[in-house]
Enzyme design. Structure first.
Site, PDB file in Angstrom:
ATOM      1  N   CYS A   1      -1.120   3.923  11.018  1.00  0.00           N
ATOM      2  CA  CYS A   1      -0.979   5.184  11.755  1.00  0.00           C
ATOM      3  C   CYS A   1      -2.239   5.347  12.619  1.00  0.00           C
ATOM      4  O   CYS A   1      -2.819   6.410  12.678  1.00  0.00           O
ATOM      5  CB  CYS A   1      -0.749   6.365  10.822  1.00  0.00           C
ATOM      6  SG  CYS A   1      -1.964   6.530   9.517  1.00  0.00           S
TER       7      CYS A   1
ATOM      8  N   ASP B   1       1.602  -1.317   4.821  1.00  0.00           N
ATOM      9  CA  ASP B   1       1.282  -0.059   5.512  1.00  0.00           C
ATOM     10  C   ASP B   1      -0.217   0.134   5.281  1.00  0.00           C
ATOM     11  O   ASP B   1      -0.624   0.825   4.345  1.00  0.00           O
ATOM     12  CB  ASP B   1       2.122   1.062   4.886  1.00  0.00           C
ATOM     13  CG  ASP B   1       2.060   2.346   5.683  1.00  0.00           C
ATOM     14  OD1 ASP B   1       1.495   2.353   6.779  1.00  0.00           O
ATOM     15  OD2 ASP B   1       2.583   3.368   5.180  1.00  0.00           O
TER      16      ASP B   1
ATOM     17  N   ASP C   1      -5.421  -3.951  -6.605  1.00  0.00           N
ATOM     18  CA  ASP C   1      -5.859  -4.295  -5.254  1.00  0.00           C
ATOM     19  C   ASP C   1      -4.853  -5.299  -4.683  1.00  0.00           C
ATOM     20  O   ASP C   1      -4.758  -6.432  -5.167  1.00  0.00           O
ATOM     21  CB  ASP C   1      -7.269  -4.908  -5.345  1.00  0.00           C
ATOM     22  CG  ASP C   1      -7.737  -5.467  -4.005  1.00  0.00           C
ATOM     23  OD1 ASP C   1      -7.057  -5.232  -2.985  1.00  0.00           O
ATOM     24  OD2 ASP C   1      -8.793  -6.133  -3.994  1.00  0.00           O
TER      25      ASP C   1
ATOM     26  N   ASP D   1      -0.587   0.317  -5.282  1.00  0.00           N
ATOM     27  CA  ASP D   1      -1.645   1.058  -4.580  1.00  0.00           C
ATOM     28  C   ASP D   1      -2.913   0.961  -5.407  1.00  0.00           C
ATOM     29  O   ASP D   1      -2.861   0.953  -6.642  1.00  0.00           O
ATOM     30  CB  ASP D   1      -1.257   2.526  -4.356  1.00  0.00           C
ATOM     31  CG  ASP D   1      -2.015   3.117  -3.182  1.00  0.00           C
ATOM     32  OD1 ASP D   1      -1.460   3.170  -2.067  1.00  0.00           O
ATOM     33  OD2 ASP D   1      -3.194   3.490  -3.368  1.00  0.00           O
TER      34      ASP D   1
ATOM     35  N   GLY E   1       4.240   7.093  -1.229  1.00  0.00           N
ATOM     36  CA  GLY E   1       5.588   6.603  -1.509  1.00  0.00           C
ATOM     37  C   GLY E   1       6.653   7.027  -0.515  1.00  0.00           C
ATOM     38  O   GLY E   1       7.845   6.852  -0.779  1.00  0.00           O
ATOM     39  N   GLY E   2       6.239   7.560   0.637  1.00  0.00           N
ATOM     40  CA  GLY E   2       7.223   7.990   1.641  1.00  0.00           C
ATOM     41  C   GLY E   2       8.126   6.827   2.058  1.00  0.00           C
ATOM     42  O   GLY E   2       9.357   6.950   2.058  1.00  0.00           O
ATOM     43  N   LYS E   3       7.504   5.691   2.373  1.00  0.00           N
ATOM     44  CA  LYS E   3       8.315   4.562   2.865  1.00  0.00           C
ATOM     45  C   LYS E   3       9.003   3.841   1.713  1.00  0.00           C
ATOM     46  O   LYS E   3      10.065   3.259   1.894  1.00  0.00           O
ATOM     47  CB  LYS E   3       7.437   3.619   3.690  1.00  0.00           C
ATOM     48  CG  LYS E   3       6.873   4.323   4.920  1.00  0.00           C
ATOM     49  CD  LYS E   3       6.036   3.455   5.785  1.00  0.00           C
ATOM     50  CE  LYS E   3       5.276   4.277   6.810  1.00  0.00           C
ATOM     51  NZ  LYS E   3       4.136   5.047   6.243  1.00  0.00           N
TER      52      LYS E   3
ATOM     53  N   CYS F   1       0.896  -1.169   0.000  1.00  0.00           N
ATOM     54  CA  CYS F   1       0.000   0.000   0.000  1.00  0.00           C
ATOM     55  C   CYS F   1       0.927   1.210   0.000  1.00  0.00           C
ATOM     56  O   CYS F   1       1.229   1.772   1.038  1.00  0.00           O
ATOM     57  CB  CYS F   1      -0.877  -0.017   1.250  1.00  0.00           C
ATOM     58  SG  CYS F   1      -2.045  -1.376   1.278  1.00  0.00           S
TER      59      CYS F   1
HETATM   60  C1  LIG Z   1      -1.332   4.551   4.923  1.00  0.00           C
HETATM   61  S1  LIG Z   1      -1.446   4.822   3.238  1.00  0.00           S
HETATM   62  C2  LIG Z   1       0.153   4.321   2.696  1.00  0.00           C
HETATM   63  C3  LIG Z   1       1.245   5.320   2.941  1.00  0.00           C
HETATM   64  C4  LIG Z   1       2.544   4.954   2.229  1.00  0.00           C
HETATM   65  N1  LIG Z   1       2.994   3.634   2.561  1.00  0.00           N
HETATM   66  C5  LIG Z   1       3.657   5.942   2.525  1.00  0.00           C
HETATM   67  O1  LIG Z   1       4.517   5.672   3.374  1.00  0.00           O
HETATM   68  O2  LIG Z   1       3.692   6.993   1.894  1.00  0.00           O
HETATM   69  C6  LIG Z   1      -2.454   3.513   2.729  1.00  0.00           C
HETATM   70  C7  LIG Z   1      -2.575   3.371   1.231  1.00  0.00           C
HETATM   71  O3  LIG Z   1      -3.275   2.148   0.971  1.00  0.00           O
HETATM   72  C8  LIG Z   1      -3.953   2.277  -0.239  1.00  0.00           C
HETATM   73  N2  LIG Z   1      -4.910   1.148  -0.322  1.00  0.00           N
HETATM   74  C9  LIG Z   1      -6.107   1.024   0.277  1.00  0.00           C
HETATM   75  N3  LIG Z   1      -6.653  -0.160  -0.017  1.00  0.00           N
HETATM   76  C10 LIG Z   1      -5.784  -0.804  -0.843  1.00  0.00           C
HETATM   77  C11 LIG Z   1      -5.790  -2.067  -1.509  1.00  0.00           C
HETATM   78  N4  LIG Z   1      -6.818  -2.898  -1.383  1.00  0.00           N
HETATM   79  N5  LIG Z   1      -4.741  -2.382  -2.283  1.00  0.00           N
HETATM   80  C12 LIG Z   1      -3.699  -1.518  -2.434  1.00  0.00           C
HETATM   81  N6  LIG Z   1      -3.647  -0.320  -1.833  1.00  0.00           N
HETATM   82  C13 LIG Z   1      -4.661   0.039  -1.032  1.00  0.00           C
HETATM   83  C14 LIG Z   1      -4.547   3.664  -0.159  1.00  0.00           C
HETATM   84  O4  LIG Z   1      -4.849   4.162  -1.440  1.00  0.00           O
HETATM   85  C15 LIG Z   1      -3.398   4.431   0.531  1.00  0.00           C
HETATM   86  O5  LIG Z   1      -2.608   5.074  -0.442  1.00  0.00           O
END
Ligand SMILES: C[S@@+](CC[C@H](N)C(=O)[O-])C[C@H]1O[C@@H](n2cnc3c(N)ncnc32)[C@H](O)[C@@H]1O
Length: 454
Positions: free
Chosen positions: A396, A343, A324, A298, A278-280, A274
């Protein structure tokens, strides 16, 4: 002691005497508050384009401060407004209601000079084409100004007004964190610091700190993580030396704790399930630049473009997939991963200080929906992990249902999964994983659990 507004002006290098505060920032703030409160929309997508309409940086900063501050203290301001209005405004006048909240925020929390706060707020009523409300807004704000401390005290009896959070949220925190709930709420109502992640593969943290100091940007190194620098005041990213060349990124210290916990090594196949924005992903590459492969997924295609932009700036390349993550049949080629970062999408209850609209948008039933989604992702991704591989689960959130309770359930159902304990000094140990509460070492609230496959 400096009044909050005076301190804010000085921090923004605005002369208190010469500051011009035309109605535009207040109008934008009132519109934003209206959209969050009445339309249930998230600030993430709304605010940027509105701020871009303001050419003057000081006006932008003011619009942002008024929007975030009003939403942060919304429950408290609503309770005060309730005392000041004889009867609620009609549904068609909810824009005026939102404007009144913005007006009250200026008087009760920013302690802005009343003449500026009142007259500029009243001028917005005219811009809304609601001339009839000018007298009402003027009277309510003048009243609030006269009795500010009595009004604030008078609403303290009710928990949502006292802590400016929804009732169900406070009760959930009391249940999950009986010793810490007050501290969590207090920390969640603070203005967050701007924190940088230094790409220590390219520049030492002390050398970067020196560059900041030479530019007059006040900053301090954080006790941990050892990549973090905390700015005294937020600045535009373009003014950070080497930002466009990828020397530095903006990321809270808590989020910087994830990559080092992954035990990354050269040549490994890594899945960032997820990934957006893209921070991590970027941090993982900064830790080990010659990974065998990094696949970043994502489900939100628009957000995935942010991952591409971030990686381009940092000069790394990953395989990006809009998909997904919970349906690997649609994107996985069958090659196992040595490391998986999940994440997970979550309530974001640990980062409310950065996103105050969250507490207004979340509903009690969301926790159940989110924990189902988290289990679905864990169950779907676990088979993709090589034996001996590590999955790091991160949220978070501070709610246990999304964290250690969910991980306990997962471990009970997967006998080839074991917890790989986190031997670290920060956070609180839970039955599974560790919780960093908001405010600890000035960081956001995050949860981490590390699992290893037999
Ligand atoms: C907490 S954020 C991720 C932050 C990211 N890892 C970072 O460090 O920048 C959660 C992400 O999960 C994505 N997401 C939600 N459901 C998802 C799924 N079923 N498959 C893939 N990504 C998903 C959301 O679009 C969101 O961008």
């Amino acid at each position: 002691m400096l009044a909050a507004w005076t301190a804010w002006c000085l921090n923004k290098s605005i002369s208190v005497l010469s500051v011009k505060t035309p109605g535009q920032p207040r109008k934008i703030a009132a519109q934003m508050v209206f959209h969050v409160l009445d339309r249930g929309e998230s600030l993430n997508r709304l605010l940027g384009p509105q701020l871009a309409k303001l050419c003057d940086m000081r006006q932008r900063a003011l619009a942002q401060e008024l929007t975030f501050g009003t939403l942060r203290w919304c429950y408290r301001l609503e309770a005060v407004l309730n005392r000041l209005l004889k009867k609620p405004l009609k549904k068609k006048d909810r824009d005026v209601h939102a404007l009144l909240l913005v007006g009250l925020y200026q008087l009760l929390f920013l302690e802005m000079p009343p003449h500026a706060a009142v007259s500029e707020t009243v001028s917005v009523v005219r811009q809304l084409g609601k001339e009839w409300a000018a007298g009402l807004v003027n009277a309510v704000l003048r009243n609030a100004q006269r009795q500010s401390s009595i009004l604030l005290e008078s609403v303290d009896g009710a928990a949502p007004a006292r802590w400016s959070h929804p009732d169900w949220w406070i009760k959930q925190l009391q249940q999950d964190w009986p010793q810490d709930w007050q501290h969590i709420l207090e920390a969640s109502n603070q203005r967050p610091p701007m924190v940088l992640r230094i790409n220590v593969a390219r520049i030492e943290r002390s050398a970067y700190l020196q560059q900041l100091n030479q530019l007059g940007i006040e900053a301090k190194r954080s006790a941990f993580p050892d990549t973090a620098i905390r700015l005294e005041e937020p600045v535009a990213v373009d003014s950070l030396p080497g930002f466009s060349r990828g020397l530095v990124s903006v990321q809270d210290g808590a989020a910087q704790l994830a990559a080092p916990l992954m035990r990354l090594e050269s040549g490994q196949r890594v899945l960032d399930a997820c990934a957006a924005p893209g921070g991590k992903t970027g941090h993982m590459f900064e830790s080990v630049s010659d990974l065998g492969a990094l696949i970043a997924i994502d489900s939100d295609e628009r957000r995935l473009t942010k991952v591409a932009e971030n990686l381009q700036r940092l000069q790394f390349k990953a395989e990006l997939l809009a998909a997904d993550a919970g349906d690997p049949g649609s994107w996985w080629n069958g090659e196992p991963f040595d490391r998986i970062l999940l994440d997970a999408p979550c309530s974001a209850s640990g980062v409310v200080r950065r996103h105050p609209d969250i507490k207004l948008l979340r509903q009690p039933g969301d926790l159940q929906t989110l924990s189902h989604q988290q289990q679905r992702l864990l169950n779907a991704l676990w088979p993709l992990l090589a034996s001996g591989g590590i999955l790091l689960y991160v949220t978070c959130s501070v709610f246990k249902q999304e964290n250690s309770d969910g991980l306990r359930l997962f471990l009970d159902e997967h006998h080839d999964a074991a917890e790989l304990p986190l031997r670290i000094q920060w956070g609180k140990a839970l039955p599974v994983g560790r919780q960093l509460l908001p405010g600890e070492q000035g960081m956001d609230g995050f949860y981490f659990a590390r699992l290893i496959k037999a």
